[in-house]
Design an enzyme around this catalytic site. Structure first.
Site, PDB file in Angstrom:
ATOM      1  N   THR A 196      54.890  10.017 -21.604  1.00 22.23           N
ATOM      2  CA  THR A 196      55.118   8.807 -22.394  1.00 22.23           C
ATOM      3  C   THR A 196      56.598   8.654 -22.722  1.00 22.23           C
ATOM      4  O   THR A 196      57.298   9.657 -22.840  1.00 22.23           O
ATOM      5  CB  THR A 196      54.310   8.974 -23.705  1.00 22.23           C
ATOM      6  OG1 THR A 196      52.939   8.940 -23.372  1.00 22.23           O
ATOM      7  CG2 THR A 196      54.615   7.931 -24.748  1.00 22.23           C
ATOM      8  N   ARG A 224      39.685   4.107 -23.132  1.00 23.64           N
ATOM      9  CA  ARG A 224      40.385   4.965 -24.107  1.00 23.64           C
ATOM     10  C   ARG A 224      41.797   4.425 -24.405  1.00 23.64           C
ATOM     11  O   ARG A 224      42.552   4.077 -23.509  1.00 23.64           O
ATOM     12  CB  ARG A 224      40.461   6.385 -23.551  1.00 23.64           C
ATOM     13  CG  ARG A 224      41.141   7.391 -24.481  1.00 23.64           C
ATOM     14  CD  ARG A 224      42.608   7.576 -24.179  1.00 23.64           C
ATOM     15  NE  ARG A 224      43.205   8.647 -24.962  1.00 23.64           N
ATOM     16  CZ  ARG A 224      44.498   8.880 -25.051  1.00 23.64           C
ATOM     17  NH1 ARG A 224      45.342   8.118 -24.386  1.00 23.64           N
ATOM     18  NH2 ARG A 224      44.963   9.857 -25.772  1.00 23.64           N
ATOM     19  N   VAL A 225      42.123   4.367 -25.672  1.00 24.63           N
ATOM     20  CA  VAL A 225      43.464   3.990 -26.099  1.00 24.63           C
ATOM     21  C   VAL A 225      44.021   5.155 -26.906  1.00 24.63           C
ATOM     22  O   VAL A 225      43.309   5.741 -27.728  1.00 24.63           O
ATOM     23  CB  VAL A 225      43.430   2.705 -26.956  1.00 24.63           C
ATOM     24  CG1 VAL A 225      44.807   2.404 -27.535  1.00 24.63           C
ATOM     25  CG2 VAL A 225      42.941   1.524 -26.121  1.00 24.63           C
ATOM     26  N   GLY A 226      45.276   5.495 -26.664  1.00 25.38           N
ATOM     27  CA  GLY A 226      45.890   6.615 -27.377  1.00 25.38           C
ATOM     28  C   GLY A 226      46.637   6.175 -28.629  1.00 25.38           C
ATOM     29  O   GLY A 226      46.418   5.073 -29.156  1.00 25.38           O
ATOM     30  N   ASP A 227      47.513   7.023 -29.073  1.00 28.06           N
ATOM     31  CA  ASP A 227      48.248   6.788 -30.320  1.00 28.06           C
ATOM     32  C   ASP A 227      49.441   5.853 -30.149  1.00 28.06           C
ATOM     33  O   ASP A 227      49.861   5.211 -31.110  1.00 28.06           O
ATOM     34  CB  ASP A 227      48.767   8.125 -30.858  1.00 28.06           C
ATOM     35  CG  ASP A 227      49.697   8.807 -29.843  1.00 28.06           C
ATOM     36  OD1 ASP A 227      49.288   8.930 -28.666  1.00 28.06           O
ATOM     37  OD2 ASP A 227      50.817   9.188 -30.216  1.00 28.06           O
ATOM     38  N   THR A 246      54.928  11.636 -28.844  1.00 29.30           N
ATOM     39  CA  THR A 246      54.361  11.859 -27.519  1.00 29.30           C
ATOM     40  C   THR A 246      53.519  13.117 -27.570  1.00 29.30           C
ATOM     41  O   THR A 246      53.960  14.133 -28.094  1.00 29.30           O
ATOM     42  CB  THR A 246      55.437  12.019 -26.432  1.00 29.30           C
ATOM     43  OG1 THR A 246      54.805  12.531 -25.241  1.00 29.30           O
ATOM     44  CG2 THR A 246      56.550  12.957 -26.836  1.00 29.30           C
ATOM     45  N   GLY A 247      52.319  13.047 -27.055  1.00 34.92           N
ATOM     46  CA  GLY A 247      51.464  14.219 -27.104  1.00 34.92           C
ATOM     47  C   GLY A 247      50.014  13.805 -26.989  1.00 34.92           C
ATOM     48  O   GLY A 247      49.707  12.700 -26.528  1.00 34.92           O
ATOM     49  N   GLY A 249      47.212  12.200 -27.917  1.00 39.53           N
ATOM     50  CA  GLY A 249      47.151  11.066 -28.825  1.00 39.53           C
ATOM     51  C   GLY A 249      46.081  11.123 -29.900  1.00 39.53           C
ATOM     52  O   GLY A 249      46.287  10.644 -31.019  1.00 39.53           O
TER      53      GLY A 249
HETATM   54  N1  ASP Z   1      50.347  10.106 -26.573  1.00 41.06           N
HETATM   55  C1  ASP Z   1      49.940   9.564 -25.301  1.00 41.06           C
HETATM   56  C2  ASP Z   1      48.474   9.209 -25.379  1.00 41.06           C
HETATM   57  O1  ASP Z   1      47.703   9.985 -25.938  1.00 41.06           O
HETATM   58  C3  ASP Z   1      50.164  10.482 -24.170  1.00 41.06           C
HETATM   59  C4  ASP Z   1      51.543  11.044 -24.068  1.00 41.06           C
HETATM   60  O2  ASP Z   1      52.293  11.094 -25.045  1.00 41.06           O
HETATM   61  O3  ASP Z   1      51.914  11.419 -22.961  1.00 41.06           O
HETATM   62  O4  ASP Z   1      48.091   8.224 -24.820  1.00 41.06           O
END
Ligand code: ASP
Length: 348
Positions: A196, A224-227, A246-247, A249
């Protein structure tokens, strides 16, 4: 009145700065979870070059007197266009072999925000998120509706094939094979592959902004939707603090990580570096999550904590020199990271 004139005159002489003036700073990330032994020299070179370019383009906006929002959008656009990052071109694939992109932007000076989720055809989702913030009365638009809106405001749409890269396709094939064999790596293993992108900026007016853009998680399904596009989870800015995460989510959503960091800074007066370390290096790992973040406060303090092997990251400040780093053992010039077990009760 007289006093104001005096201060302004002194400020004009450069003796003191007006309270609202600030020295611009831009901080970016290109995702946490980098693994050193998996990096080829060619990729490392390309990633460093892209991060440097994003810093230069974003900082040029700030130097030209543009806003923190302008700088964040400019830096993220560079990274979205580069196939080495999991955002825009080069995004990971869903379980069904599609690209579904998420992005958000927030203006800390007004608390206005815009975000999009699950878009398939928007070349630069960060620009659409900005348009949602500036040209609609909404904060978050998803899927087809978001793309209808994109058309109506002249945001560039592309064929979905534009986002595809062979490497991401192969990452999906690997995950599908592991699914099929029921021999899939643990979730933690799978969740290592982030990428990300995000940016936070402080402009000459002393205003902050934050933005994040992503393809989400490899092999994601069921819409699915992340953070990243969730205001407060992966992206947040107010007048004193800006954060992009980033991580993994799900954990950033459950801890409302970006908002949590900023509340510690602006309400509890915890120094930025400690506030970010508490959430990223303590709270999230204690729940089983992992990742990193970039954070910036209105005094121009920068911190870039992560609890993975590495995080693509960089910052640029008063001297105009881009500082870029990838690995955990690499000096990024933003100060030593706080140990994972930092004392969460410490006061400034
Ligand atoms: N945080 C992002 C998500 O969960 C993924 C990422 O940071 O690479 O969609």
């Amino acid at each position: 009145m007289k006093y104001c004139r005096l201060v302004a005159a002194v400020a004009a002489l450069g003796i003191v700065s007006m309270s609202h003036a600030a020295s611009p700073v831009l901080v970016i990330h290109g995702g946490a979870g980098v693994i050193k032994r998996e990096m080829s020299p060619a990729r490392e070179k390309a990633v460093r070059a892209a991060l440097t370019q994003a810093l230069k383009d974003g900082y040029a906006q700030l130097k030209a007197g543009k806003t923190a929002v302008d700088a964040v959008a400019a830096a993220i656009t560079v990274l979205e266009d580069d196939p080495n990052f999991n955002a825009g071109k080069g995004s990971v694939f869903t379980h069904d072999g599609k690209n579904e992109l998420d992005a958000a932007i927030m203006d800390g000076s007004t608390l206005e925000a815009g975000s999009v989720a699950g878009v398939h055809r928007v070349k630069n989702p960060i620009l659409l998120a900005r348009a949602v913030m500036e040209k609609s009365s909404h904060v978050m638009l998803v899927g087809e509706g978001a793309e209808e809106f994109a058309k109506s405001v002249g945001i560039e749409l592309v064929d979905p094939a534009y986002f595809r890269t062979e490497e991401r396709w192969q990452q999906l094939q690997k995950a599908l094979k592991e699914d099929a064999e029921h021999a899939r790596h643990s979730d933690v293993e799978t969740a290592k592959h982030f990428g990300t992108v995000g940016a936070v900026a402080l402009d000459a007016q002393g205003h902050l902004a934050a933005g994040t853009s992503t393809g989400g998680m490899n092999d994601k399904r069921w819409g699915r939707v992340g953070d990243s596009p969730i205001i407060g989870a992966g992206t947040y800015a107010n007048s004193g603090c800006a954060v992009s995460g980033t991580g993994w989510g799900e954990f950033y959503m459950r801890t409302v990580a970006a908002h949590e960091i900023c509340m510690r800074v602006t309400q509890m007066r915890v120094p930025l570096r400690r506030a970010a370390a508490e959430v990223i290096n303590q709270e999230i790992p204690s729940m089983g999550g992992n990742g990193g973040a970039i954070a910036l406060d209105s005094d121009g303090n920068v911190t870039m904590p992560f609890n993975t092997d590495g995080m693509y990251r960089g910052w640029i400040g008063a001297d105009g020199v881009p500082h870029v780093a990838i690995y955990g053992d690499e000096n990024d010039g933003a100060g030593e990271p706080l140990p994972a077990a930092a004392d969460s009760t410490a006061q400034p």
